[in-house]
Design an enzyme around this catalytic site. Structure first.
Site, PDB file in Angstrom:
ATOM      1  N   LYS A   1     -73.285  15.634  15.440  1.00 58.68           N
ATOM      2  CA  LYS A   1     -72.363  15.319  14.336  1.00 58.68           C
ATOM      3  C   LYS A   1     -73.001  14.275  13.421  1.00 58.68           C
ATOM      4  CE  LYS A   1     -68.549  17.363  16.671  1.00 58.68           C
ATOM      5  NZ  LYS A   1     -67.916  17.330  17.974  1.00 58.68           N
TER       6      LYS A   1
ATOM      7  N   HIS B   1     -66.766  12.222  17.613  1.00 60.30           N
ATOM      8  CA  HIS B   1     -66.486  12.048  16.183  1.00 60.30           C
ATOM      9  C   HIS B   1     -66.449  10.573  15.770  1.00 60.30           C
ATOM     10  CE1 HIS B   1     -65.685  16.106  14.645  1.00 60.30           C
ATOM     11  NE2 HIS B   1     -65.233  16.385  15.865  1.00 60.30           N
TER      12      HIS B   1
ATOM     13  N   SER C   1     -60.272  15.270  16.919  1.00 61.16           N
ATOM     14  CA  SER C   1     -60.955  16.020  15.862  1.00 61.16           C
ATOM     15  C   SER C   1     -60.022  16.830  14.969  1.00 61.16           C
ATOM     16  CB  SER C   1     -61.998  16.943  16.488  1.00 61.16           C
ATOM     17  OG  SER C   1     -61.400  17.814  17.416  1.00 61.16           O
TER      18      SER C   1
HETATM   19  C1  LIG Z   1     -67.979  18.314  19.097  1.00 59.87           C
HETATM   20  C2  LIG Z   1     -67.452  17.710  20.322  1.00 59.87           C
HETATM   21  C3  LIG Z   1     -68.082  17.898  21.560  1.00 59.87           C
HETATM   22  C4  LIG Z   1     -69.269  18.825  21.702  1.00 59.87           C
HETATM   23  O1  LIG Z   1     -70.438  18.225  21.245  1.00 59.87           O
HETATM   24  P1  LIG Z   1     -71.742  19.133  21.050  1.00 59.87           P
HETATM   25  O2  LIG Z   1     -72.855  18.140  21.147  1.00 59.87           O
HETATM   26  O3  LIG Z   1     -71.661  19.762  19.710  1.00 59.87           O
HETATM   27  O4  LIG Z   1     -71.777  20.118  22.161  1.00 59.87           O
HETATM   28  C5  LIG Z   1     -67.566  17.268  22.660  1.00 59.87           C
HETATM   29  N1  LIG Z   1     -66.472  16.472  22.571  1.00 59.87           N
HETATM   30  C6  LIG Z   1     -65.835  16.277  21.402  1.00 59.87           C
HETATM   31  C7  LIG Z   1     -64.645  15.385  21.364  1.00 59.87           C
HETATM   32  C8  LIG Z   1     -66.292  16.894  20.250  1.00 59.87           C
HETATM   33  O5  LIG Z   1     -65.645  16.712  19.100  1.00 59.87           O
END
Ligand SMILES: *Cc1c(COP(=O)(O)O)cnc(C)c1O
Length: 395
Positions: free
Chosen positions: A243, A212, A184
């Site tokens: 996301k 992502h 990310s």
């Molecule tokens: C955003 C993210 C999460 C967390 O996801 P949420 O559903 O917002 O709790 C977990 N792992 C990665 C790699 C992320 O980028």
């Protein structure tokens, strides 16, 4: 009377963060998260949301959420193992499995809760968990809950992973290899095919957190496993609905045994209330949209290619990104902060990522391109980048 004030340390710790400029200065949206939105009272172009496909305001998702409220209310009433397992939760899991082309899936409250609850149950004393050095914090927290040994390989270094697998083979009962699908901070992608092949060779479990990548990579946004043609071969695929899917929630996808084991064991799943039915309905609608409206993923990639090309031709270093996550590298933190401020003044919302989130000399602005941005929005943002970049001497 005690001389110690029980909470004095909190204020001190906070002021320490402020003095180092490490505190979060929270921005406030006064509108929906959309390509053009209002932040702290100013109309801006949004360049830092995870709302890749702009599904959070898609009419089909809004209609799906509203339509279940009248009949099913706004809460599920319980945790799923007791009285909060609604038909719509199970329908969502069948839809995730079908979309991901695997046997089964289990939906958690968030992606964070998925990693924390599931990783903690996949390895124990006598086992080893092998991680990429840049894995997400929720993976790190999940690993910390186990008594398993830990191994870390340099970022995306498959020779490093192979070496650890060779050393672990015969030494540990179970081996679990975990990597983000898309990283990310840099927007680069894990070599998922090589990871899966190495795991198959050594009898290890593969675990790809594609938060992502879901809705972004692969056929119709089916994620990194689809992109690398290893669908059905990743032991555990993790995704999020927060996301590209535009809602909230997390899931794991894989075999039937994974689902049955996971819901019997994950404490974050067992001991926490299930999603309101409107959340599940909106998530199902998001999958519907991905299956029937390919234009959103196509638009996302058109915009991504255009923005990346233009940023590079203006003279920005975008690092090793190959996804819509597009860093504008700035070097020292102060420059990234100054660039973000100048961009905001020009009507572009994009936040700096600085130490300790990235190395001291790798401060950057992290842009996330989304499907709903028009060519005019992108051109306006690019003009602001060129002016602001000159002004703060990043260009
Ligand atoms: C955003 C993210 C999460 C967390 O996801 P949420 O559903 O917002 O709790 C977990 N792992 C990665 C790699 C992320 O980028």
């Amino acid at each position: 009377m005690a001389t110690r004030h029980p909470t004095a340390w909190m204020g001190e710790a906070y002021r320490d963060l402020v003095s180092k400029d490490f505190d979060w200065k929270l921005r406030t949206l006064q509108s929906a998260s959309a390509p053009r939105c209002t932040v702290d009272g100013k109309k801006v172009i949004m360049l830092c949301s995870n709302n890749y496909l702009n599904l959070s305001t898609h009419p089909k998702l809004k209609a799906a959420a509203t339509s279940v409220i009248e009949e099913f209310g706004v809460g599920s009433g319980s945790v799923r193992p007791i009285a909060g397992n609604m038909a719509i939760h199970e329908e969502l899991e069948r839809r995730v499995a079908r979309f991901k082309r695997v046997e089964a899936s289990l939906v958690y409250q968030t992606g964070f809760a998925t990693n924390q609850g599931l990783i903690a149950q996949l390895a124990d004393k006598g086992d080893i968990i092998i991680s990429d050095e840049l894995n997400h914090g929720s993976i790190i927290d999940g690993v910390r809950l186990t008594k398993a040994e830990r191994g870390v390989y340099p970022h995306n270094d498959m020779a490093g992973l192979e070496k650890l697998l060779k050393e672990s083979d015969g030494t540990y009962q179970k081996i679990l290899v975990i990597s983000d699908g898309v990283f990310s901070m840099d927007g680069d992608v894990a070599p998922v095919k090589e990871i899966v092949e190495l795991c198959e060779r050594f009898g290890a479990m593969s675990y790809i957190d594609d938060a992502h990548g879901e809705g972004v990579l692969g056929e119709g946004g089916r994620g990194a496993a689809s992109h690398f043609h290893v669908e059905g071969r990743v032991t555990v695929e993790v995704g999020t609905f927060s996301k590209a899917f535009g809602v909230v929630g997390g899931y794991c996808a894989g075999g039937k045994d994974l689902r049955s084991y996971a819901y019997n064991k994950s404490r974050s799943w067992l001991l926490s209330g299930s999603h309101p039915p409107m959340v599940a309905a909106a998530c199902i609608a998001a999958i519907d949209v991905l299956e029937t409206e390919p234009q959103h993923v196509e638009r996302l990639w058109e915009n991504t290619r255009y923005f990346k090309e233009q940023m590079q031709s203006i003279g920005f270093d975008i690092g090793r990104s190959v996804t819509p996550i597009t860093p504008a590298m700035c070097g020292e933190s102060a420059k990234a902060v100054a660039l973000s401020k100048a961009l905001f003044a020009a009507g572009v919302f994009a936040l700096p990522i600085v130490f300790p989130m990235v190395a001291r000399d790798k401060a950057r602005i992290r842009n996330i391109v989304t499907a709903g941005l028009s060519r005019a929005d992108l051109d306006e943002a690019l003009r602001a980048y060129e002016d602001a970049g000159r002004k703060v001497k990043v260009l």
